[in-house]
Enzyme design. Structure first.
Site, PDB file in Angstrom:
ATOM      1  N   CYS A 178       0.858  -1.167  -0.102  1.00  0.00           N
ATOM      2  CA  CYS A 178       0.043  -0.174   0.017  1.00  0.00           C
ATOM      3  C   CYS A 178       0.944   1.310   0.062  1.00  0.00           C
ATOM      4  O   CYS A 178       0.469   2.323  -0.796  1.00  0.00           O
ATOM      5  CB  CYS A 178      -0.854   0.158   1.154  1.00  0.00           C
ATOM      6  SG  CYS A 178      -2.103  -1.173   1.310  1.00  0.00           S
ATOM      7  N   THR A 179       1.719   1.299   0.381  1.00  0.00           N
ATOM      8  CA  THR A 179       2.792   2.269   0.663  1.00  0.00           C
ATOM      9  C   THR A 179       3.319   2.757  -0.817  1.00  0.00           C
ATOM     10  O   THR A 179       3.237   3.860  -1.106  1.00  0.00           O
ATOM     11  CB  THR A 179       4.144   2.145   1.338  1.00  0.00           C
ATOM     12  OG1 THR A 179       3.783   1.759   2.799  1.00  0.00           O
ATOM     13  CG2 THR A 179       5.248   3.311   1.401  1.00  0.00           C
TER      14      THR A 179
END
Length: 220
Positions: free
Chosen positions: A45-46
């Site tokens: 997700c980063t």
């Protein structure tokens, strides 16, 4: 609530990294992307949040706002945003919803109704299904949905391509073929008779089969 294409996108009020919003009011007369994440400080997700931050100007050209969601409090998002900018090279300038009571995740059918009411103590695996992208039109209806597993990073170039298709087909009675990209040929939808098609497309079309009528992409 079970959501499908053309369902009204559920409205909600939530705290974000840019203050409180009421979703339908925030969308206004444009388009919106709502994309969700199972937990802050997760590696895949980063990368996604950073890439989406870099694409933000492209969405803005299309009158489309971006709204992220993660099943953690807003305060946690603010620290994560610093990591995202440091590692991905783009600052997250779109709002991120804090959903510590899981309200929005449940409203959008990403978690079961009986799955508790707090993000505290939950792991990313507990929230694994909170990995969806919703494209929402000015009429506040869901135009497209995509859901990915945690182990597979989402293709946001594809989300942009899909938005282009949704916007084009909402304006003209055409459909986009496999792997279509902006500027390429499109298909006249079956609901348009040949008689009506002659009025809409006076330069004609090519038809390898009677039901497959191919024309240049209509100009705005």
């Amino acid at each position: 609530m079970t959501l499908r294409i053309n369902s009204i996108a559920p409205d909600f009020t939530a705290q974000t990294t840019q203050g409180e919003i009421r979703f339908h009011d925030w969308i206004g007369d444009g388009w919106a992307i709502l994309f969700s994440h199972p937990k802050d400080y997760t590696p895949v997700c980063t990368t996604e949040l950073g890439y989406m931050a870099g694409l933000k100007p492209e969405f803005e050209k299309r009158s489309c706002q971006i709204l992220g969601l993660s099943v953690d409090p807003v305060e946690s998002h603010e620290g994560w945003a610093k990591d995202i900018e440091e590692t991905q090279g783009h600052a997250v300038t779109y709002p991120m919803i804090g959903d510590p009571q899981l309200n929005v995740a449940k409203l959008y059918d990403m978690l079961p109704e009986d799955d508790g009411d707090s993000s505290e103590g939950r792991t990313a695996v507990d929230n694994a299904t909170v990995r969806s992208v919703f494209i929402i039109g000015p009429d506040k209806r869901i135009k497209a949905m995509l859901t990915y597993p945690m182990s597979s990073g989402r293709n946001f170039d594809e989300v942009l391509r899909l938005l282009d298709s949704c916007q084009l087909t909402a304006k003209h009675q055409v459909a986009t073929p496999v792997n279509w990209k902006q500027g390429e040929e499109v298909i006249i939808v079956p609901a348009v008779s040949d008689e009506d098609a002659k009025k809409r497309f006076p330069d004609g079309w090519r038809a390898p089969k009677p039901y497959l009528r191919i024309v240049p992409q209509p100009k705005d």
